[in-house]
Design an enzyme around this catalytic site. Structure first.
Site, PDB file in Angstrom:
ATOM      1  N   CYS A   2       7.745   1.734   9.918  1.00 43.10           N
ATOM      2  CA  CYS A   2       7.769   1.656  11.368  1.00 43.10           C
ATOM      3  C   CYS A   2       6.854   2.748  11.907  1.00 43.10           C
ATOM      4  O   CYS A   2       6.396   3.613  11.171  1.00 43.10           O
ATOM      5  CB  CYS A   2       9.178   1.880  11.874  1.00 43.10           C
ATOM      6  SG  CYS A   2      10.414   0.938  10.977  1.00 43.10           S
ATOM      7  N   ARG A  27       1.869  -0.850  11.755  1.00 44.24           N
ATOM      8  CA  ARG A  27       2.893  -0.254  10.887  1.00 44.24           C
ATOM      9  C   ARG A  27       4.183  -1.073  10.861  1.00 44.24           C
ATOM     10  O   ARG A  27       4.992  -0.953   9.960  1.00 44.24           O
ATOM     11  CB  ARG A  27       3.224   1.127  11.419  1.00 44.24           C
ATOM     12  CG  ARG A  27       2.167   2.119  11.083  1.00 44.24           C
ATOM     13  CD  ARG A  27       2.829   3.275  10.514  1.00 44.24           C
ATOM     14  NE  ARG A  27       1.986   4.169   9.819  1.00 44.24           N
ATOM     15  CZ  ARG A  27       2.427   4.835   8.779  1.00 44.24           C
ATOM     16  NH1 ARG A  27       3.629   4.641   8.336  1.00 44.24           N
ATOM     17  NH2 ARG A  27       1.656   5.690   8.194  1.00 44.24           N
ATOM     18  N   TRP A  74       9.812  -2.246  11.835  1.00 43.63           N
ATOM     19  CA  TRP A  74       9.772  -3.216  10.731  1.00 43.63           C
ATOM     20  C   TRP A  74      11.182  -3.197  10.167  1.00 43.63           C
ATOM     21  O   TRP A  74      11.596  -2.205   9.567  1.00 43.63           O
ATOM     22  CB  TRP A  74       8.744  -2.778   9.700  1.00 43.63           C
ATOM     23  CG  TRP A  74       8.516  -3.763   8.594  1.00 43.63           C
ATOM     24  CD1 TRP A  74       7.577  -4.758   8.560  1.00 43.63           C
ATOM     25  CD2 TRP A  74       9.208  -3.842   7.342  1.00 43.63           C
ATOM     26  NE1 TRP A  74       7.658  -5.452   7.380  1.00 43.63           N
ATOM     27  CE2 TRP A  74       8.648  -4.908   6.612  1.00 43.63           C
ATOM     28  CE3 TRP A  74      10.252  -3.128   6.777  1.00 43.63           C
ATOM     29  CZ2 TRP A  74       9.089  -5.271   5.350  1.00 43.63           C
ATOM     30  CZ3 TRP A  74      10.701  -3.490   5.502  1.00 43.63           C
ATOM     31  CH2 TRP A  74      10.114  -4.551   4.806  1.00 43.63           C
ATOM     32  N   ASN A 100      12.428   6.410  11.113  1.00 41.82           N
ATOM     33  CA  ASN A 100      11.814   5.641  10.026  1.00 41.82           C
ATOM     34  C   ASN A 100      12.508   6.055   8.746  1.00 41.82           C
ATOM     35  O   ASN A 100      12.778   7.245   8.565  1.00 41.82           O
ATOM     36  CB  ASN A 100      10.330   5.985   9.856  1.00 41.82           C
ATOM     37  CG  ASN A 100       9.495   5.453  10.981  1.00 41.82           C
ATOM     38  OD1 ASN A 100       9.984   4.717  11.820  1.00 41.82           O
ATOM     39  ND2 ASN A 100       8.233   5.848  11.008  1.00 41.82           N
ATOM     40  N   GLY A 101      12.726   5.133   7.854  1.00 36.63           N
ATOM     41  CA  GLY A 101      13.369   5.480   6.585  1.00 36.63           C
ATOM     42  C   GLY A 101      14.686   4.754   6.452  1.00 36.63           C
ATOM     43  O   GLY A 101      14.981   3.820   7.211  1.00 36.63           O
ATOM     44  N   GLU A 489      -6.200 -10.069  -6.938  1.00 36.31           N
ATOM     45  CA  GLU A 489      -6.382  -9.617  -5.554  1.00 36.31           C
ATOM     46  C   GLU A 489      -6.656 -10.811  -4.630  1.00 36.31           C
ATOM     47  O   GLU A 489      -6.152 -10.872  -3.507  1.00 36.31           O
ATOM     48  CB  GLU A 489      -7.534  -8.593  -5.509  1.00 36.31           C
ATOM     49  CG  GLU A 489      -7.949  -8.097  -4.125  1.00 36.31           C
ATOM     50  CD  GLU A 489      -6.843  -7.363  -3.368  1.00 36.31           C
ATOM     51  OE1 GLU A 489      -5.767  -7.120  -3.928  1.00 36.31           O
ATOM     52  OE2 GLU A 489      -7.070  -7.061  -2.178  1.00 36.31           O
ATOM     53  N   LYS A 493      -4.479 -11.737  -1.426  1.00 37.40           N
ATOM     54  CA  LYS A 493      -5.048 -11.847  -0.079  1.00 37.40           C
ATOM     55  C   LYS A 493      -4.677 -13.176   0.552  1.00 37.40           C
ATOM     56  O   LYS A 493      -4.254 -13.239   1.705  1.00 37.40           O
ATOM     57  CB  LYS A 493      -6.588 -11.764  -0.120  1.00 37.40           C
ATOM     58  CG  LYS A 493      -7.262 -10.430  -0.275  1.00 37.40           C
ATOM     59  CD  LYS A 493      -7.070  -9.456   0.831  1.00 37.40           C
ATOM     60  CE  LYS A 493      -5.785  -8.704   0.702  1.00 37.40           C
ATOM     61  NZ  LYS A 493      -5.814  -7.448  -0.028  1.00 37.40           N
ATOM     62  N   GLU A 496      -0.866 -13.432   1.380  1.00 36.60           N
ATOM     63  CA  GLU A 496      -0.307 -12.563   2.423  1.00 36.60           C
ATOM     64  C   GLU A 496      -0.759 -12.930   3.834  1.00 36.60           C
ATOM     65  O   GLU A 496      -0.013 -12.736   4.774  1.00 36.60           O
ATOM     66  CB  GLU A 496      -0.485 -11.068   2.111  1.00 36.60           C
ATOM     67  CG  GLU A 496      -1.865 -10.492   2.221  1.00 36.60           C
ATOM     68  CD  GLU A 496      -1.878  -8.977   1.932  1.00 36.60           C
ATOM     69  OE1 GLU A 496      -2.930  -8.499   1.509  1.00 36.60           O
ATOM     70  OE2 GLU A 496      -0.875  -8.289   2.154  1.00 36.60           O
ATOM     71  N   HIS A 512      -1.646 -21.373 -21.383  1.00 41.11           N
ATOM     72  CA  HIS A 512      -0.303 -21.012 -21.857  1.00 41.11           C
ATOM     73  C   HIS A 512       0.768 -21.265 -20.801  1.00 41.11           C
ATOM     74  O   HIS A 512       1.835 -20.679 -20.851  1.00 41.11           O
ATOM     75  CB  HIS A 512      -0.302 -19.548 -22.309  1.00 41.11           C
ATOM     76  CG  HIS A 512      -1.300 -19.282 -23.392  1.00 41.11           C
ATOM     77  ND1 HIS A 512      -1.088 -19.628 -24.705  1.00 41.11           N
ATOM     78  CD2 HIS A 512      -2.558 -18.774 -23.330  1.00 41.11           C
ATOM     79  CE1 HIS A 512      -2.152 -19.311 -25.420  1.00 41.11           C
ATOM     80  NE2 HIS A 512      -3.070 -18.794 -24.607  1.00 41.11           N
ATOM     81  N   LYS A 611       1.784  -2.378   7.248  1.00 46.49           N
ATOM     82  CA  LYS A 611       0.630  -1.785   6.582  1.00 46.49           C
ATOM     83  C   LYS A 611       1.023  -0.771   5.519  1.00 46.49           C
ATOM     84  O   LYS A 611       0.445  -0.741   4.449  1.00 46.49           O
ATOM     85  CB  LYS A 611      -0.264  -1.137   7.644  1.00 46.49           C
ATOM     86  CG  LYS A 611      -1.531  -0.500   7.106  1.00 46.49           C
ATOM     87  CD  LYS A 611      -2.489  -1.543   6.573  1.00 46.49           C
ATOM     88  CE  LYS A 611      -3.729  -0.934   5.958  1.00 46.49           C
ATOM     89  NZ  LYS A 611      -4.432  -1.916   5.100  1.00 46.49           N
TER      90      LYS A 611
HETATM   91  O1  M6R Z   1      -1.354   2.398   1.218  1.00 49.91           O
HETATM   92  P1  M6R Z   1      -1.284   1.864  -0.172  1.00 49.91           P
HETATM   93  O2  M6R Z   1      -2.628   1.638  -0.771  1.00 49.91           O
HETATM   94  O3  M6R Z   1      -0.440   2.730  -1.076  1.00 49.91           O
HETATM   95  O4  M6R Z   1      -0.576   0.473  -0.066  1.00 49.91           O
HETATM   96  C1  M6R Z   1      -0.216  -0.274  -1.186  1.00 49.91           C
HETATM   97  C2  M6R Z   1       0.156  -1.699  -0.825  1.00 49.91           C
HETATM   98  O5  M6R Z   1       1.266  -1.710   0.017  1.00 49.91           O
HETATM   99  C3  M6R Z   1      -0.985  -2.447  -0.147  1.00 49.91           C
HETATM  100  O6  M6R Z   1      -2.137  -2.437  -0.926  1.00 49.91           O
HETATM  101  C4  M6R Z   1      -0.579  -3.914   0.148  1.00 49.91           C
HETATM  102  O7  M6R Z   1      -0.419  -4.599  -1.044  1.00 49.91           O
HETATM  103  C5  M6R Z   1      -1.630  -4.587   1.050  1.00 49.91           C
HETATM  104  N1  M6R Z   1      -0.971  -5.287   2.109  1.00 49.91           N
HETATM  105  C6  M6R Z   1      -2.470  -5.572   0.360  1.00 49.91           C
HETATM  106  O8  M6R Z   1      -3.381  -6.196   1.203  1.00 49.91           O
END
Ligand code: M6R
Length: 616
Positions: A2, A27, A74, A100-101, A489, A493, A496, A512, A611
Site C-alpha cells: 500500500c 503501490r 492493496w 502498511n504491513g 518472463e 508479462k 499479469e 515431457h 508494484k
Molecule cells: O521490486 P522487485 O524487483 O523485488 O519485485 C519483484 C516482483 O514482485 C516483480 O518483478 C513482479 O513480478 C512484477 N510485477 C513483474 O512484472
C-alpha cells in the site's frame, strides 16, 4: 504494497497528499482514504476504487487542513470496502492511523480492546493498532512530563508482532505527526516549515528532495519545523539526511498512453544510464564503484547465490547462464520466499546477490537478512536509491533505470540483465576471460541501446501480430538455454497484464508434458537464436506445427526459418550472445502490451497486483 503519505506544515495538507497518493497509486489501488485535521475536527474520507474516486469526494474544507494522513490500499485483511480502507479511527475518535504491513497478533489485541470497551468497524488488522494507541493514550498520565501521544504510540508498538509502516495523528495534537516502521518502508521528507512521511520517495519529491530513511523499530515525531527519531524502546537516534537526486518529470506519463509503454520505449536510455562510467579505460571489462569487495576477495568467491522474486528472479536465471559461462563460477538461483525458510547449507566463500527493482520486496529482504545472519557477503542490484535492500547489503550496483511505475516490470528487467552481463564480464576478467573476449563483450554492450531502438522501430508490426492473438485464452512461451528465462518472463508479462493463461517452458521440455496443451486454441511464442542449438529449436517448432499449434517466432536475423513452419515472424538484429536475452525481451514485452491493450485491460494497474510486494 500500500502507499502512505502524511503531512504536517503550513500548507493545504489535502492537496499535497492527494498529489502524493496519485504518484503512489501503483503501490495499491483497490481503495484510498485521507484524514485531515481541520477547524471542525478530524475529517475522514474513504472511497473504494481508484484515487480519482477519493479526489471527487474531497471537499474544500477537507483539503484545507495542515495536518493529515492518507493511504492507497492493496487489501490483505478484509474485502475491498470503505470500512476496510484506511485511515482507521480509534473508536473514541481521537486517533487516526494508516498502516502498511501485517499485524499478526491483531486478533488477541482486538479481544483485549473489546474487553476494554473499544469497538471495531472494519475487518482489518490495522484498526486494532489505532484502538491500542487510543487505549494507551487514555491511560498515559497528562502530567508525566513525556509527550503523551508519542508515548502511547511507542507503548502500543511494543505489543505488535508482525510488520508495519504507519503514520498516525491525534485530535489533541494539531501539529504532530508520528510515523514508525518495522519491515515496511517509510521515509521522512524534510521541507521548509513542513515535514512529510511517505512509504516511497516518489510520493514527496514534489515537496522536498531532503529525505531520511527510517530503519526498523524506529519512531519519528514530526512538527512543522523539527523532527526527532527514537527507537520503539525510547533510545535517541541520530538522523542522516540524504538528498534525492530525482527528476520528478521521469515519473510522469508525458506523451505516452501508459507507463508500461513509456518504460518499454525508455529502454535504450535506461540501459545507457546503467552502463555509463562502468567500463574500464581499455574497454575490456566492467568497473563498479560500490561493491565494497576487492578483486582479491572476489577471486576467492567459489559460488554465487542469487535471490529474487518475480521478474527479478528471471533476470537471475539469465545471470546464472552468463556467470557460469563467462566467469566459470557455479551459480544457484533461489526464490527468495523459499530460501528464507530453508536451512540451505552454503559454503563460506559463497557470495549472495539479491536482485530487486524496488529494493523493498519483503521476501527478498528477509532472505537477504537470513544470508547476512549466517555471515555471508551480500550484494544487490536494485533500481531504488536508498531502498532497504540497498542499505542493508554490504555493497551493490544501482540500475539507474529511472522510476518504474508500470506494475509489469520492463526496463528494470532488461537493465538487471545488462548489469548481470557486466558482472559476468567483470568476474570473468578477474579469472580466465581473455582481453579479446572482454573487448568484444564491451563492444556488444555499448551497441545495445542502438539495437534496442531498431527493435522498437518494429512496434507497429508487433502490434498487428498481437491483435491476431488477443482473443486466445492460453499461450506457451518456449525457448532454450538463454531464451528459457525470457520465455518465463514472456509468460509472466502476458498473464499479469492480459489475464491470458500463459506458461514458459524450456522448448525441449515440451515433450515431457506441456505438448498435451498444443492445439489450434493454444498458440506458442518461440524464442529462437542463431548458433549451435538453433536446429534443435527448429525441431521443437516442427513438433508444435505438427499438432496444429500456431507459432509466433521471435528470432535473430541469421536464423533460417522455413516460412511454412511458422505463422508470424519477428526478427531482431544478430548480435553477441551476451546481449541476446535483452534484445529478444523487447518484442516479448511489446507483444504482451499490445495484446493487453487489444483486450481492453488496465495495463498499468492489472487486477490483484501491486508494484512492490511488501507483505509475505
Ligand atoms: O521490486 P522487485 O524487483 O523485488 O519485485 C519483484 C516482483 O514482485 C516483480 O518483478 C513482479 O513480478 C512484477 N510485477 C513483474 O512484472
Amino acid at each position: 504494497m500500500c502507499g502512505i503519505v502524511g503531512y504536517v506544515g503550513r500548507h493545504r495538507a489535502g492537496n499535497l497528499m492527494l498529489d502524493g497518493l496519485k504518484r503512489l497509486e501503483y503501490r495499491g489501488y483497490d481503495s484510498s482514504g485521507m484524514a485531515v485535521l481541520t477547524a471542525n475536527g478530524l475529517d475522514l474520507v474513504k472511497r473504494t476504487g481508484r484515487v480519482k474516486n477519493l479526489e471527487e469526494a474531497l471537499t474544500e474544507s477537507q483539503l484545507g487542513g495542515s495536518l493529515g494522513i492518507s493511504h492507497t490500499r492493496w487489501a490483505t485483511h478484509g474485502d475491498v470496502t470503505e470500512a476496510n480502507a484506511h485511515p482507521h479511527l480509534s473508536s473514541d475518535g481521537k486517533i487516526a492511523l494508516v498502516h502498511n504491513g501485517v499485524i499478526e497478533n491483531y486478533l488477541g489485541m482486538k479481544k483485549f480492546l473489546v474487553g476494554k470497551g473499544y469497538s471495531f468497524r472494519s475487518e482489518t488488522d490495522s484498526e486494532a493498532l489505532a484502538n491500542l494507541i487510543a487505549y494507551h493514550y487514555a491511560k498515559e498520565p497528562e502530567e508525566s512530563g513525556k509527550n503523551r501521544f508519542l508515548e502511547s504510540v511507542r507503548k502500543s508498538l511494543q505489543h505488535v508482532e508482525g510488520t508495519y509502516g504507519i503514520a498516525v495523528i491525534c485530535t489533541d495534537a494539531p501539529d504532530e505527526l508520528i510515523g514508525a516502521r518495522k519491515g515496511s518502508p517509510l521515509i521522512i521528507g524534510i521541507g521548509k516549515g513542513e515535514n512529510l512521511i511517505a512509504s516511497d520517495v516518489n510520493a514527496i519529491t514534489h515537496c522536498t528532495q531532503n529525505v531520511v530513511y527510517l530503519n526498523d523499530n524506529e519512531v519519528v515525531h514530526l512538527h512543522n519545523d523539527d523532527f526527532s527519531i527514537t527507537t520503539v524502546s525510547s533510545k535517541n537516534v541520530e538522523a542522516v539526511i540524504h538528498q534525492v537526486d530525482w527528476d520528478t518529470t521521469e515519473a510522469e506519463l508525458g506523451d505516452y498512453h501508459h507507463f508500461m509503454e513509456k518504460e518499454i520505449f525508455e529502454q535504450p536510455t535506461a540501459l545507457e544510464n546503467g552502463m555509463r562510467g562502468r567500463f574500464s579505460d581499455d574497454s575490456s571489462t566492467a568497473v563498479f564503484g560500490g561493491l565494497n569487495l576487492s578483486p582479491q576477495e572476489l577471486r576467492h568467491v567459489d559460488r554465487i547465490l542469487f535471490l529474487a522474486c518475480g521478474t527479478a528472479w528471471h533476470a537471475c536465471l539469465v545471470a546464472e547462464y552468463l556467470i557460469e559461462r563467462y566467469a566459470r563460477i557455479p551459480v544457484e538461483v533461489e526464490y527468495a520466499s523459499e530460501f528464507r525458510y530453508r536451512n540451505a547449507p552454503l559454503d563460506k566463500n559463497t557470495l549472495v546477490f539479491a536482485i530487486s527493482q524496488s529494493g523493498e520486496t519483503i521476501d527478498t529482504l528477509a532472505a537477504l537478512r537470513e544470508a547476512k545472519r549466517k555471515g555471508y557477503r551480500t550484494l544487490s542490484i536494485n533500481n531504488s536509491v536508498g531502498s532497504t535492500i540497498a542499505r542493508e547489503c554490504d555493497g551493490g550496483i544501482y540500475q539507474h533505470a529511472g522510476p518504474e511505475i508500470g506494475v509489469a516490470s520492463t526496463k528494470a528487467f532488461t537493465s538487471q540483465i545488462m548489469l548481470c552481463a557486466m558482472v559476468a564480464l567483470y568476474l570473468g576478467r578477474l579469472r580466465d576471460l581473455s582481453y579479446g573476449d572482454g573487448v568484444d563483450i564491451v563492444k556488444a554492450l555499448k551497441q545495445l541501446p542502438e539495437l534496442i531502438r531498431d527493435v522498437l522501430g518494429q512496434s507497429d508490426k508487433v502490434a498487428a501480430i498481437a491483435k491476431q492473438y488477443a482473443s486466445y485464452e492460453d499461450c506457451l512461451f518456449l525457448g532454450r538455454q538463454l531464451m528459457f528465462p525470457i520465455a518465463l518472463e514472456g509468460a509472466l508479462k502476458l498473464k499479469e497484464i492480459s489475464y491470458i493463461h500463459a506458461e514458459g517452458y524450456p522448448a525441449a521440455e515440451m515433450k515431457h508434458g506441456p505438448i498435451a496443451l498444443i492445439s489450434e486454441k493454444c498458440p506458442s511464442v518461440f524464442l529462437a537464436t542463431s548458433g549451435e542449438i538453433f536446429q534443435k529449436s527448429l525441431a521443437n517448432i516442427q513438433e508444435v506445427k505438427a499438432r496444429k499449434g500456431k507459432v509466433i517466432c521471435i528470432a535473430t536475423e541469421e536464423c533460417d526459418i522455413p516460412e511454412d513452419l511458422i505463422d508470424d515472424l519477428i526478427l531482431v538484429p544478430e548480435c553477441h550472445e551476451i546481449i541476446k536475452p535483452i534484445l529478444m525481451s523487447i518484442p516479448v514485452q511489446l507483444f504482451s502490451y499490445y495484446v493487453a491493450l487489444e483486450r481492453g485491460c488496465d495495463v498499468d494497474k492489472p487486477r490483484n497486483l501491486a508494484k512492490s510486494v511488501t507483505v509475505e
